[in-house]
Design a protein around this motif. Structure first.
Motif, PDB file in Angstrom:
ATOM      1  N   ARG A 157      -7.280  66.565   3.188  1.00 61.65           N
ATOM      2  CA  ARG A 157      -6.297  65.482   3.264  1.00 61.65           C
ATOM      3  C   ARG A 157      -6.345  64.770   4.618  1.00 61.65           C
ATOM      4  O   ARG A 157      -6.766  65.352   5.629  1.00 61.65           O
ATOM      5  N   LEU A 158      -5.856  63.533   4.625  1.00 61.10           N
ATOM      6  CA  LEU A 158      -5.800  62.750   5.858  1.00 61.10           C
ATOM      7  C   LEU A 158      -4.717  63.297   6.768  1.00 61.10           C
ATOM      8  O   LEU A 158      -3.533  63.259   6.454  1.00 61.10           O
ATOM      9  N   LYS A 159      -5.107  63.843   7.879  1.00 59.70           N
ATOM     10  CA  LYS A 159      -4.229  64.295   8.948  1.00 59.70           C
ATOM     11  C   LYS A 159      -4.947  64.023  10.262  1.00 59.70           C
ATOM     12  O   LYS A 159      -6.178  64.223  10.323  1.00 59.70           O
ATOM     13  N   PRO A 160      -4.286  63.610  11.324  1.00 61.08           N
ATOM     14  CA  PRO A 160      -2.885  63.181  11.382  1.00 61.08           C
ATOM     15  C   PRO A 160      -2.695  61.859  10.647  1.00 61.08           C
ATOM     16  O   PRO A 160      -3.654  61.129  10.414  1.00 61.08           O
ATOM     17  N   GLU A 161      -1.436  61.525  10.329  1.00 59.98           N
ATOM     18  CA  GLU A 161      -1.172  60.253   9.649  1.00 59.98           C
ATOM     19  C   GLU A 161      -1.032  59.091  10.616  1.00 59.98           C
ATOM     20  O   GLU A 161      -1.338  57.949  10.257  1.00 59.98           O
ATOM     21  N   LEU A 162      -0.570  59.355  11.843  1.00 58.62           N
ATOM     22  CA  LEU A 162      -0.244  58.284  12.777  1.00 58.62           C
ATOM     23  C   LEU A 162      -0.596  58.685  14.203  1.00 58.62           C
ATOM     24  O   LEU A 162      -0.785  59.868  14.495  1.00 58.62           O
ATOM     25  N   VAL A 163      -0.667  57.700  15.080  1.00 61.16           N
ATOM     26  CA  VAL A 163      -0.790  57.943  16.513  1.00 61.16           C
ATOM     27  C   VAL A 163       0.281  57.149  17.245  1.00 61.16           C
ATOM     28  O   VAL A 163       0.774  56.137  16.755  1.00 61.16           O
ATOM     29  N   ALA A 164       0.635  57.631  18.422  1.00 61.03           N
ATOM     30  CA  ALA A 164       1.583  56.939  19.287  1.00 61.03           C
ATOM     31  C   ALA A 164       1.246  57.296  20.722  1.00 61.03           C
ATOM     32  O   ALA A 164       0.449  58.206  20.985  1.00 61.03           O
ATOM     33  N   PHE A 165       1.851  56.599  21.654  1.00 54.06           N
ATOM     34  CA  PHE A 165       1.562  56.830  23.072  1.00 54.06           C
ATOM     35  C   PHE A 165       1.957  58.252  23.459  1.00 54.06           C
ATOM     36  O   PHE A 165       3.041  58.719  23.145  1.00 54.06           O
ATOM     37  N   GLY A 166       1.054  58.914  24.167  1.00 52.76           N
ATOM     38  CA  GLY A 166       1.296  60.249  24.669  1.00 52.76           C
ATOM     39  C   GLY A 166       0.141  60.623  25.555  1.00 52.76           C
ATOM     40  O   GLY A 166      -0.709  61.430  25.171  1.00 52.76           O
ATOM     41  N   GLU A 167       0.086  60.036  26.726  1.00 48.25           N
ATOM     42  CA  GLU A 167      -1.128  60.080  27.540  1.00 48.25           C
ATOM     43  C   GLU A 167      -1.509  61.495  27.961  1.00 48.25           C
ATOM     44  O   GLU A 167      -2.675  61.796  28.168  1.00 48.25           O
ATOM     45  N   ASP A 168      -0.517  62.387  28.071  1.00 46.30           N
ATOM     46  CA  ASP A 168      -0.826  63.760  28.491  1.00 46.30           C
ATOM     47  C   ASP A 168      -0.693  64.752  27.352  1.00 46.30           C
ATOM     48  O   ASP A 168      -0.580  65.949  27.575  1.00 46.30           O
ATOM     49  N   GLY A 169      -0.704  64.285  26.122  1.00 42.51           N
ATOM     50  CA  GLY A 169      -0.622  65.212  25.011  1.00 42.51           C
ATOM     51  C   GLY A 169       0.134  64.646  23.834  1.00 42.51           C
ATOM     52  O   GLY A 169       0.798  63.606  23.933  1.00 42.51           O
ATOM     53  N   SER A 170       0.045  65.364  22.698  1.00 47.63           N
ATOM     54  CA  SER A 170       0.646  64.851  21.471  1.00 47.63           C
ATOM     55  C   SER A 170       2.142  65.130  21.378  1.00 47.63           C
ATOM     56  O   SER A 170       2.799  64.634  20.470  1.00 47.63           O
TER      57      SER A 170
ATOM     58  N   ALA B  21       3.753  50.425  24.643  1.00 46.33           N
ATOM     59  CA  ALA B  21       2.473  50.692  23.993  1.00 46.33           C
ATOM     60  C   ALA B  21       2.588  50.639  22.477  1.00 46.33           C
ATOM     61  O   ALA B  21       1.615  50.341  21.787  1.00 46.33           O
ATOM     62  N   ASN B  22       3.776  50.921  21.939  1.00 44.21           N
ATOM     63  CA  ASN B  22       4.014  50.840  20.501  1.00 44.21           C
ATOM     64  C   ASN B  22       5.078  49.806  20.155  1.00 44.21           C
ATOM     65  O   ASN B  22       5.707  49.881  19.098  1.00 44.21           O
ATOM     66  N   ALA B  23       5.273  48.830  21.069  1.00 44.66           N
ATOM     67  CA  ALA B  23       6.176  47.688  20.854  1.00 44.66           C
ATOM     68  C   ALA B  23       7.627  48.094  20.649  1.00 44.66           C
ATOM     69  O   ALA B  23       8.416  47.330  20.094  1.00 44.66           O
ATOM     70  N   VAL B  24       8.011  49.283  21.123  1.00 41.65           N
ATOM     71  CA  VAL B  24       9.409  49.705  20.985  1.00 41.65           C
ATOM     72  C   VAL B  24      10.305  48.854  21.876  1.00 41.65           C
ATOM     73  O   VAL B  24      11.420  48.491  21.489  1.00 41.65           O
ATOM     74  N   ASN B  25       9.828  48.507  23.082  1.00 39.29           N
ATOM     75  CA  ASN B  25      10.631  47.651  23.969  1.00 39.29           C
ATOM     76  C   ASN B  25      10.917  46.310  23.316  1.00 39.29           C
ATOM     77  O   ASN B  25      12.020  45.762  23.430  1.00 39.29           O
ATOM     78  N   ALA B  26       9.926  45.761  22.603  1.00 36.86           N
ATOM     79  CA  ALA B  26      10.122  44.465  21.947  1.00 36.86           C
ATOM     80  C   ALA B  26      11.097  44.598  20.780  1.00 36.86           C
ATOM     81  O   ALA B  26      11.902  43.685  20.520  1.00 36.86           O
ATOM     82  N   ALA B  27      11.071  45.727  20.080  1.00 38.14           N
ATOM     83  CA  ALA B  27      12.046  45.959  19.008  1.00 38.14           C
ATOM     84  C   ALA B  27      13.454  46.048  19.575  1.00 38.14           C
ATOM     85  O   ALA B  27      14.413  45.516  18.998  1.00 38.14           O
ATOM     86  N   HIS B  28      13.613  46.716  20.721  1.00 33.80           N
ATOM     87  CA  HIS B  28      14.920  46.766  21.389  1.00 33.80           C
ATOM     88  C   HIS B  28      15.394  45.357  21.744  1.00 33.80           C
ATOM     89  O   HIS B  28      16.581  45.054  21.655  1.00 33.80           O
ATOM     90  N   ARG B  29      14.471  44.518  22.171  1.00 32.50           N
ATOM     91  CA  ARG B  29      14.817  43.144  22.559  1.00 32.50           C
ATOM     92  C   ARG B  29      15.246  42.320  21.347  1.00 32.50           C
ATOM     93  O   ARG B  29      16.227  41.583  21.393  1.00 32.50           O
ATOM     94  N   LEU B  30      14.502  42.456  20.225  1.00 31.53           N
ATOM     95  CA  LEU B  30      14.782  41.637  19.047  1.00 31.53           C
ATOM     96  C   LEU B  30      16.004  42.122  18.277  1.00 31.53           C
ATOM     97  O   LEU B  30      16.744  41.310  17.710  1.00 31.53           O
ATOM     98  N   TRP B  31      16.219  43.453  18.250  1.00 33.13           N
ATOM     99  CA  TRP B  31      17.325  44.019  17.471  1.00 33.13           C
ATOM    100  C   TRP B  31      18.078  45.028  18.331  1.00 33.13           C
ATOM    101  O   TRP B  31      17.973  46.257  18.125  1.00 33.13           O
ATOM    102  N   PRO B  32      18.855  44.563  19.311  1.00 35.56           N
ATOM    103  CA  PRO B  32      19.518  45.491  20.242  1.00 35.56           C
ATOM    104  C   PRO B  32      20.498  46.447  19.563  1.00 35.56           C
ATOM    105  O   PRO B  32      20.794  47.512  20.103  1.00 35.56           O
TER     106      PRO B  32
END
Length: 950
Positions: free
Chosen positions: A394-407, A200-211
């Motif tokens: 101020r701007l909060k939160p700064e970012l989002v990431a996958f967490g389907e059942d909570g932050s 969901a955040n392309a971490v798998n693709a980063a693992h693939r490109l830069w193991p």
């Protein structure tokens, strides 16, 4: 004369308006004048200097130099100390009339409101107190029965005390060493994570490109309860810490798995930074850990997936975290935003605004940390996720990431990814990046979701692992240092064919005073100038006015005077040279370090991010394909199985602006490749597998050898790859075409194994769940032997094998007075489970089974008993019994039953209650002879017979 009168009128006006602000405009402010002798401001221009008065309120728009600010109370005025008459007179000459205030300015907003509402009780409670001298404070109060200390932090000038509010108000509040008081809160984890998706955040693709970018050489701390440190996904990577929690909790184990799991148990146990080490810190302490403990353990990221209640103020804990990051500028703190999105704040500037400003904890108001909200797997933010703004807009939160059942899980994912950014930077420069640069990189490469641009739900957007690591690899960042009043310029060339450019400035701001109305101390300004045209762009800024309409407006471009992270973005920018300008607008310090990063989205590019090499699709299930696209319009999506060359259409008109596509895979084991055709261009995915995991079991576990075997793949495969768990991770050790493996124990000391089919074209399918062959309740060929009473006078015997490999025959035997005799045998043996029935006499029957191997070895099961009562519920045996031997009594229902023994003359010898179906009676004290025994149940005689001891 006229000038003097004018100044006097100005002074009178400022006093009047300030006093009015302290009393009428806001009920909470009237608390500051409670108990203060009124000086009739309306008739007396000048209030005299009082050397015993500790605090005053003055207008905060233009502060005189050198004055000691105690608290920035709101946008109109500040609380200051005026220790000398000289300073007093200086203020008067400047037309500023100080107004005396009491000590209630030291209270947190929540405590102040309870005082106003008279809701405080006199029960003992825990309070967090910020101090000028913790040691002197402790020495002064230690031993006083009205107060106790649970923690004192000299590093952060904070003590946790326990006392009643009445005593605190009468004594602690007035103490000149006390700067701030708030209730101490209990942290709670912010829900368990039930699903996990690195794609969901392309971490798998980063693992693939830069193991090799996996967090190796870095350590993360998980601040809550302690994780299960012996989980095989963490093998060999736990680092002890003086701050570690004592109690283990599943939530901490889940967070650690997301951050640093090794994927040893199953592929879903692979974390973002599987090469990193990890440590524990107890969140019973809501303050930052000791700096020396963090540096001694080598911590560079700390995860905080917990919260308290909704709190909208800059607490002593927020100040402490900002101080710590300034002291340790490489240390990244990541907090979950909270799961209180459906609640409405009841305190602070945004009180009563429905479902906004509901972040869970004053420590989350810190400026130099990262606050993360959660999204589902396709970028929607659930209603339950907490939203900003911070208490001061101020701007909060700064970012989002996958967490389907909570932050919680979203924060853990960003913590893991921060480690990857740190490693990428360290590998280039030999040192860690600042926390400001990490935040800048995460923000500049984030994917916009939700409302267009920045917003109080998604911040700068969803983290994108591929973009962020690529940015570090390309060196698209700059670290600078700026002086008061200085302007830095950095030339940036935007190439042709760019869909969007994002430039982000971030800096580690000095800690503000606790309970400050506005947290920003050093104000830097970002600006972008087109060198050719002279066109100027300012950062995106949200409307922080306390109303729902204002808070949900789209961002506009203007100078940002609230945030220590600022972003400028341009859609379809003209290629050419630009100047990035950073201006030190208002610095409280002489120097301020800053970090700058930039990211360009290129038009007319396409890349699959799921699946990539190593990923697996589930057969017969809906799978989500993902990509990153610089195209507009539609594309044609197709797939082929097993490199057949036969492409099958999935959708001829896929909307490329939606970066995902849900698709039900064929219900089969196969390799699969996808392609997207966009006009004349075709883009292929990696070839991956569609597969389920196979079952793997222990066949036998003998002293000298063991056998493991696994389910045969449902389609033709090239073979099977066996893995074993090494010092830290699974490692392949052999490949074979059979579905079983025998190993000599002396040559293979490993206990954990798994297997993966290798498809015909060399693609590895999904691994089985890793298992420990020694803990499968399988002995040397024999898994289980059961003997049960069936029908009257019948026994049902069940022998379960671990394997039929090398088994020649099995048999069942019964114990008689002449020893064991064979009842039946089976040969050849073709099933794991073999069942037979046989006659069972009244009373006790003893059976066993055996396995005979092809080499003639026989392996026997332990003996098993079957009791048959039929019409007689009681058996006493043996009878006669040898002198010194125990007697056994078998009872169908022992509850309420006793065994009574008499001599031949009827004298009672002893009585024993029966508690088991079969129970031994000690006769060692009795001589040979004839006796009488009776069985009594519930007071009624059931059986009387003669007993012979010989």
């Amino acid at each position: 004369m006229r000038i003097t009168l004018f100044l006097a009128l100005c002074a009178f006006s400022s006093v009047s308006s300030l006093a009015q602000g302290l009393t009428d405009r806001d009920s909470s402010l009237s608390l500051l004048r409670r108990g203060i002798t009124e000086n009739k401001v309306g008739t007396t221009i000048r209030e005299p200097f009082n050397p015993s008065q500790k605090a005053y309120a003055i207008p905060g728009q233009t502060l005189p130099k050198g004055i000691r600010v105690l608290r920035s109370f709101n946008k109109d005025y500040v609380i200051v100390a005026i220790p000398t008459e000289q300073e007093w007179n200086s203020l008067i000459r400047q037309g500023i009339q100080p107004i005396a205030v009491n000590d209630y300015w030291k209270l947190s907003p929540e405590l102040a409101e309870t005082v106003l509402a008279a809701k405080q009780d006199d029960q003992q409670q825990s309070y967090l107190v910020e101090l000028s001298d913790p040691k002197a404070f402790t020495d002064h109060y230690i031993g006083n029965r009205n107060i106790s200390f649970s923690k004192v932090s000299g590093q952060h000038n904070i003590a946790i005390i326990r006392t009643s509010f009445h005593w605190l108000e009468k004594h602690i509040l007035q103490d000149t060493m006390v700067r701030f008081i708030a209730r101490q809160r209990q942290p709670v984890v912010e829900r368990e994570l039930t699903g996990f998706d690195l794609s969901a955040n392309a971490v798998n693709a980063a693992h693939r490109l830069w193991p090799d970018i996996d967090g190796r050489g870095l350590t993360v701390s998980i601040k809550e309860e302690i994780m299960d440190t012996v989980d095989i996904d963490f093998k060999g990577r736990y680092k002890s810490s003086p701050d570690a929690a004592k109690l283990m909790q599943a939530h901490a184990t889940t967070m650690t798995t997301i951050i640093a799991g090794g994927g040893n148990t199953y592929f879903t146990g692979t974390g973002v930074a599987r090469g990193s080490q990890f440590s524990s810190s107890d969140f019973a302490n809501l303050l930052p850990d000791n700096d020396a403990n963090l540096t001694g353990t080598g911590i560079s990221v700390q995860n905080h997936s917990y919260g308290t209640g909704i709190e909208n103020f800059y607490g002593a804990d927020a100040r402490a975290y900002d101080q710590q990051v300034n002291a340790l500028p490489y240390l990244v703190h990541v907090f979950s935003a909270g799961n209180s999105g459906s609640l409405t704040s009841t305190s602070g500037p945004y009180a009563g605004i429905e479902k906004m400003a509901n972040l869970t904890g004053s420590f989350k108001m810190a400026k130099n940390v990262i606050l993360v909200a959660a999204m589902d797997s396709i970028g929607n933010i659930p209603a339950a996720i907490s939203r900003g703004p911070a208490y001061d807009g101020r701007l909060k939160p700064e970012l989002v990431a996958f967490g389907e059942d909570g932050s919680s899980g979203a924060a853990a994912l960003v913590s893991g990814f921060s480690l990857l950014i740190q490693q990428s930077y360290r590998d280039k420069h030999g040192q860690l990046p600042s926390a400001a640069l990490v935040k800048s990189i995460l923000a500049s490469t984030a994917t916009d979701i939700g409302a267009r641009g920045i917003d109080f739900a998604s911040g700068y957007g969803a983290v994108n692992a591929v973009r962020a690591i690529a940015l570090v690899k390309k060196g698209q960042y700059h670290n600078g240092m700026i002086n008061t009043g200085q302007q830095d310029s950095y030339r940036l060339t935007i190439p042709e064919n760019i869909g969007q450019a994002r430039i982000v400035l971030s800096w580690l701001d000095p800690a503000a005073l606790t309970n400050s109305n506005t947290a920003l101390v050093n104000d830097l300004d970002l600006e972008l100038v087109n060198e050719l045209t002279g066109e100027i762009w300012q950062p995106w800024v949200l409307n922080s006015t306390p109303s729902l309409d204002a808070l949900t407006q789209l961002a506009t471009r203007k100078r940002d005077s609230l945030n220590n992270t600022e972003m400028i973005s341009l859609d379809i920018p003209a290629a050419g040279n630009y100047l990035v300008k950073i201006r030190a607008n208002n610095l409280a310090t002489n120097l301020q370090a800053y970090a700058l990063s930039w990211h360009f989205d290129t038009l007319n590019t396409f890349q699959f991010t799921f699946p990539v090499k190593g990923d697996n699709l589930l057969p017969g299930k809906r799978n989500t394909l993902r990509w990153q696209s610089g195209y507009n319009g539609t594309g044609q999506l197709e797939y082929q199985l097993n490199n057949s060359g036969s492409w099958q259409s999935m959708d001829p008109n896929v909307d490329l602006s939606t970066p995902h596509y849900k698709w039900q895979a064929p219900d089969q084991f196969a390799s699969i490749t996808f392609r997207m055709t966009i006009g004349a261009n075709t883009y292929h995915s990696d070839t991956v597998s569609i597969s389920n995991n196979l079952l793997i079991r222990t066949g036998f576990n003998c002293v000298d050898s063991f056998l493991i075997y696994w389910q045969k793949a449902p389609t033709a495969v090239q073979g099977y790859r066996l893995y074993r768990l090494g010092d830290r991770y699974l490692e392949p050790f052999t490949e074979l075409t059979d579905t079983a493996l025998v190993q000599y124990a002396s040559n293979n000391p490993y206990e954990y194994f798994t297997v993966a089919p290798i498809l015909a074209n060399g693609v590895e399918a999904e691994k089985a769940y890793t298992f420990n062959y020694k803990t499968q309740q399988t002995g040397c060929y024999i898994r289980n032997f059961l003997a049960d009473a069936g029908q009257p006078n019948e026994a049902r015997l069940t022998l379960e094998l671990g394997t039929t490999y090398s088994v020649k025959k099995i048999g069942f035997e019964q114990l008689t007075k002449n020893g064991f005799i064979e009842l039946s045998a089976v040969s050849p043996v073709v099933t794991f489970q073999n069942i037979t029935t046989t006659f069972a006499s009244n009373g006790l029957n003893i059976f066993r089974a055996y396995v005979e191997l092809e080499n003639g070895t026989r392996l026997y099961t332990p003996n098993e008993s079957v009791y048959q009562f039929n019409e007689n519920p009681y058996y006493v045996f043996p009878n006669p019994v040898n002198k010194g031997q125990s007697l056994r009594v078998m009872v169908e229902d022992p509850e309420g039953t006793s065994f009574v023994l008499y001599d031949i003359n009827g004298r009672l010898l002893f009585q024993q209650r029966l508690s088991n179906t079969i129970q031994s009676i000690d006769l060692s004290r009795l001589q040979a002879g004839i006796y009488i025994y009776t069985i009594i149940k519930d007071g009624q005689r059931q059986l009387t017979k003669k007993l012979v001891i010989q």
